[in-house]
Design a protein around this motif. Structure first.
Motif, mmCIF file in Angstrom:
data_model
loop_
_atom_site.group_PDB
_atom_site.id
_atom_site.type_symbol
_atom_site.label_atom_id
_atom_site.label_comp_id
_atom_site.label_asym_id
_atom_site.label_seq_id
_atom_site.Cartn_x
_atom_site.Cartn_y
_atom_site.Cartn_z
ATOM 1 N N GLN A 232 0.869 -1.106 -0.054
ATOM 2 C CA GLN A 232 0.022 -0.182 -0.307
ATOM 3 C C GLN A 232 0.782 1.317 0.070
ATOM 4 O O GLN A 232 2.048 1.097 0.401
ATOM 5 N N GLY A 233 0.368 2.085 -0.476
ATOM 6 C CA GLY A 233 1.107 3.616 -0.484
ATOM 7 C C GLY A 233 0.435 4.562 -1.676
ATOM 8 O O GLY A 233 -0.490 4.300 -2.218
ATOM 9 N N LYS A 250 4.085 0.764 2.615
ATOM 10 C CA LYS A 250 3.623 -0.167 3.513
ATOM 11 C C LYS A 250 3.420 -1.544 3.180
ATOM 12 O O LYS A 250 2.641 -1.694 2.345
ATOM 13 N N LEU A 251 4.449 -2.625 3.302
ATOM 14 C CA LEU A 251 4.475 -3.633 2.817
ATOM 15 C C LEU A 251 4.229 -4.734 3.746
ATOM 16 O O LEU A 251 5.170 -4.861 4.726
ATOM 17 N N LYS A 263 8.457 -23.509 9.277
ATOM 18 C CA LYS A 263 8.132 -22.435 10.028
ATOM 19 C C LYS A 263 7.669 -21.356 9.079
ATOM 20 O O LYS A 263 7.927 -21.190 7.936
ATOM 21 N N THR A 264 6.833 -20.106 9.677
ATOM 22 C CA THR A 264 6.258 -19.129 8.921
ATOM 23 C C THR A 264 6.740 -17.718 9.455
ATOM 24 O O THR A 264 7.025 -17.513 10.630
ATOM 25 N N ALA A 265 7.500 -16.846 8.542
ATOM 26 C CA ALA A 265 7.949 -15.649 8.904
ATOM 27 C C ALA A 265 7.065 -14.582 8.378
ATOM 28 O O ALA A 265 6.855 -14.485 7.368
ATOM 29 N N THR A 266 6.537 -13.814 9.235
ATOM 30 C CA THR A 266 5.770 -12.664 9.351
ATOM 31 C C THR A 266 6.983 -11.447 9.012
ATOM 32 O O THR A 266 7.984 -11.363 9.370
ATOM 33 N N PHE A 267 6.518 -10.584 7.895
ATOM 34 C CA PHE A 267 7.602 -9.423 7.675
ATOM 35 C C PHE A 267 6.794 -8.098 7.354
ATOM 36 O O PHE A 267 5.368 -8.346 6.929
ATOM 37 N N SER A 268 7.233 -7.159 7.372
ATOM 38 C CA SER A 268 6.726 -5.891 7.175
ATOM 39 C C SER A 268 7.838 -4.767 6.585
ATOM 40 O O SER A 268 8.835 -4.787 7.296
ATOM 41 N N ALA A 269 7.503 -3.962 6.032
ATOM 42 C CA ALA A 269 8.665 -2.587 5.458
ATOM 43 C C ALA A 269 7.870 -1.386 5.235
ATOM 44 O O ALA A 269 6.748 -1.462 4.811
ATOM 45 N N GLN A 270 8.308 -0.469 5.721
ATOM 46 C CA GLN A 270 7.753 0.823 5.544
ATOM 47 C C GLN A 270 8.875 2.012 5.185
ATOM 48 O O GLN A 270 10.030 1.542 5.555
#
Length: 747
Positions: A232-233, A250-251, A263-270
């Motif tokens: 988003q952005g 915002k990713l 395993k599961t990796a959650t991620f976010s980038a801003q």
């Protein structure tokens, strides 16, 4: 004038009515579906596209040029039977009049059910090749026609001005839904894909922020990975300046697959993204990147994008548990001696790099309570050129080393059992027979050095820390410099203080062959030897300040090989030393009492033997250390020794001679008082058995003691004969003659 204006108004009104009427007639009387074949031909000849339109074509003319395509297929004319795109529906409309001014004003654009499938065959040819390139015959005809077309007159400036005018985009919105993209390579077997693509935007207008939202599920098969993400952005662009911004980025998403091992990796980038292609720069400001519990802040800047891209920036990683983080992404730290190692990691640094290198400048790393500062860099990814320049306050390196090797413990179990059996029932000063020499090998035969990796190393290392704990030794003011290249590793300098003493060393390792060569030189001054033994969890068999100089060499790739091939020299001196639990006084007193033919009335109280100095040298030959010049200075005694220490089995066979110097101090037991005639006599001891027994493996040498007793008896007889000669002859003969007569009995 009023009449003229009225007439012009009527004319314009009439023209508008005519245009509206013409558009109505065209859209109702002209059906584009009747021209599908012609559209396919034009697409084939002009664009190299094989166009399949199974659905209807809907359209409108004025004031919007509207178009709606359904059930359409696209393929290259080179591979018409392999469509690379299928489209369920495309709907768009363009305002007609702005087109005359090179302005594209569009309402909503809707793409529904786009399936883009790109593939390369075994020969490396893609199914999209040929698109945009008309067939050769048509292209040749077009080229010929172009050559025959008269050139535009140089004086006609209207056309160039019109052509040079940039296009202006004005689109109400763009919607893409139920779409997918797939790519596969038959030669490598690689596959990439994006499914469930959903894209929505607000008004697309140059210079204005364009709200954007994108959802997609990305996947790959080498390795198998799936990433669900949402972006988003606001996108802002200026095509004239070639400047593009992504504001309020915002990713977010989740990743799973083989590398994560379930395993599961959650991620976010801003952050805020900016690309200025004219200036060849790009920026990521207000960067925030999170992966599971990892929290990162910073900024990145890049320049020279089209020549040799370079980047710089800052990076800050909040305190986190490295072990838990790696476990959360399916990775595992190697086993360490401390299971709480790397529980607390924090990093602040400046970044600098290129396509080939990466450097962490002004690094500040907090590691389990320790702080390290300096620089870490890889100067060349291809050659793994590692550069390290770090300083720190303290570091307990033992925490991060592997735990005790179970195989080593198993391999030495037999030898330990042998030592325990020998030690059982033996006390210091025991009169039991000498222990046997150990026979069990004490070292592992497992390979230690990763030779292939060492040969590829290209490193330069400079490291200094206020206090380094290594092998349980508290090394103070520790510093070292090392480098490696082309399979040759050198420890150029190592310096440290230890319990008030000093340590200096340098070493080399030549790993170019499968039988690596190792060299070592070391210097130790005024180091308490008991502290070193305690650090090794060995018994304190000796105390004192150790001075040592050594030059050693060996070869091989296991503990056993290193010990078996050990050669070199070692000189040592121990000042103000004490032999712990080794009461030589007790052994000597017992021997003197035997010579005096008296019984001891009590046992000596002292448990240790002090000495002013202990020194000697060792010569190593294939793992056996030989000593021929041991000397120890004890009040009233001088101790000499010679023998061998077999490092292969950690055994010793050593002889010690104790020279009585005529100590006249009071003795605790009259039976072991030293007579003048015992002065200068060397009492023999022999030490044999496992090295761990220390003084418990030493016994009075009975054979040597018998020889001493015989000598003393002979000396006593000689004294009596000399006394009789003096009495009988008196002054009747000259002193020279009497000495000659006495000497006859000494022969």
């Amino acid at each position: 004038m009023k009449a003229l204006g009225k007439i012009l108004g009527l004319v314009v009104l009439g023209l508008l009515l005519l245009i509206v009427g013409l558009g109505f007639a065209l859209t109702h009387l002209f059906d584009p579906n009747d021209y599908k074949d012609e559209i396919r031909r034009l697409a084939r000849e002009k664009a190299g596209l094989e166009l399949g339109i199974d659905g209807n074509i809907g359209w409108s003319l004025f004031p919007w040029l509207g178009l709606e395509l359904q059930d359409t297929r696209l393929a290259s004319v080179r591979t018409p039977d392999q469509p690379f795109a299928n489209l369920r529906m495309l709907g768009l409309s363009i305002r007609v009049l702005p087109l005359l001014q090179r302005q594209i004003q569009m309402s909503d654009i809707t793409v529904d059910g786009l399936a883009l499938t790109l593939a390369r065959d075994e020969q490396g040819k893609g199914n999209w090749e040929g698109v945009g390139q008309p067939p050769a015959t048509t292209q040749d005809q077009a080229t010929t026609a172009q050559e025959q077309t008269p050139e535009t007159p140089a004086g006609n400036s209207d056309e160039p001005d019109s052509a040079a005018k940039p296009l202006v985009l004005d689109i109400d919105s763009l919607t893409v839904k139920n779409s997918s993209i797939a790519y596969r390579d038959a030669r490598s077997g690689q596959q990439f894909g994006a499914e469930n693509i959903a894209l929505t935007t607000g008004t697309i207008r140059e210079g204005a922020p364009v709200p954007l939202k994108l959802n997609a599920l990305f996947s790959t098969n080498q390795p198998v990975m799936r990433v669900q993400s949402e972006l988003q952005g606001n996108l802002r662009f200026d095509t004239g300046l070639k400047r593009y911004q992504f504001e309020g980025l915002k990713l977010t998403g989740e990743a799973s697959g083989e590398p994560l091992k379930g395993k599961t990796a959650t991620f976010s980038a801003q952050g805020e993204l900016l690309a200025d292609l004219t200036a060849q720069t790009a920026e990521w400001n207000a960067m925030k990147l999170d992966i599971n519990q990892l929290r990162t802040l910073g900024e990145l800047k890049a320049h020279d994008l089209q020549s040799e891209p370079k980047f710089s920036g800052t990076l800050s990683i909040a305190q986190f548990n490295l072990g838990d983080f790696l476990q959360g992404i399916g990775q595992q730290l190697p086993a360490m001696a401390d299971d709480k190692a790397l529980d607390s990691v924090e990093l602040v640094t400046q970044l600098a790099g290129t396509q080939k290198s990466l450097a962490l400048e002004k690094l500040n790393l907090k590691l389990d309570g320790s702080t390290l500062t300096g620089r870490l860099a890889i100067d060349d990814f291809a050659t793994q050129a590692l550069r390290v320049d770090l300083k720190g306050d303290r570091l307990d390196l033992d925490r991060y080393l592997p735990p005790a090797d179970q195989k080593d413990q198993t391999a030495s179990a037999a030898r330990k059992s042998e030592v325990q059996k020998t030690e059982a029932g033996i006390a210091a000063g025991s009169t039991t027979p000498l222990p046997d020499k150990p026979t069990q090998q004490s070292w592992s035969n497992e390979k230690i050095l990763p030779l292939e990796q060492l040969r590829r190393l290209d490193t330069q290392l400079s490291f200094a820390v206020g206090q380094l704990t290594l092998a349980r030794l508290p090394l103070e003011n520790f510093s070292m410099k090392a480098r490696s290249a082309a399979g040759q590793l050198r420890l150029e300098e190592l310096r440290s203080n230890l319990h008030g003493g000093q340590i200096r060393a340098n070493a080399s390792l030549d790993a170019r062959s499968d039988n690596p060569q190792i060299g070592f030189q070391g210097h130790i001054a005024n180091v308490p030897v008991e502290q070193m033994l305690e650090a090794k969890q060995q018994k304190d068999i000796v105390k004192g300040l150790l001075d040592l100089n050594t030059k050693l060499r060996t070869q091989g790739n296991s503990q056993r090989a290193w010990v078996n091939a050990l050669d070199g020299t070692l000189d040592f001196a121990l000042k103000n030393g004490v032999l712990v639990q080794a009461n030589l006084e007790q052994q000597i007193c017992r021997a003197i009492a035997t010579l005096n033919r008296k019984a001891l009335s009590s046992e000596p109280r002292a448990k240790d033997t002090p000495f002013r100095k202990l020194g000697g040298s060792l010569t190593f030959n294939n793992g056996v250390a030989s000593n021929r010049d041991l000397q120890a200075s004890i009040p009233g005694l001088t101790v000499k020794g010679n023998g061998d220490v077999d490092l292969r089995v950690l055994g010793m066979d050593y002889r010690i001679g104790v020279l009585l110097e005529g100590d006249k101090s009071d003795m605790p037991d009259p039976a072991c008082q030293i007579n003048e005639r015992y002065t200068g006599i060397e009492l023999p001891l022999r030490c044999r058995g496992p090295l761990e027994l220390g003084a418990k493996a030493c016994r009075l040498d009975q054979d040597g003691l018998t020889k001493i007793a015989t000598k003393l008896a002979g000396d006593k007889l000689q004294d009596k004969l000399d006394e009789k000669i003096d009495k009988k002859l008196g002054d009747k003969v000259s002193p020279e003659l009497k000495d000659k007569l006495k000497g006859l009995f000494n022969r």
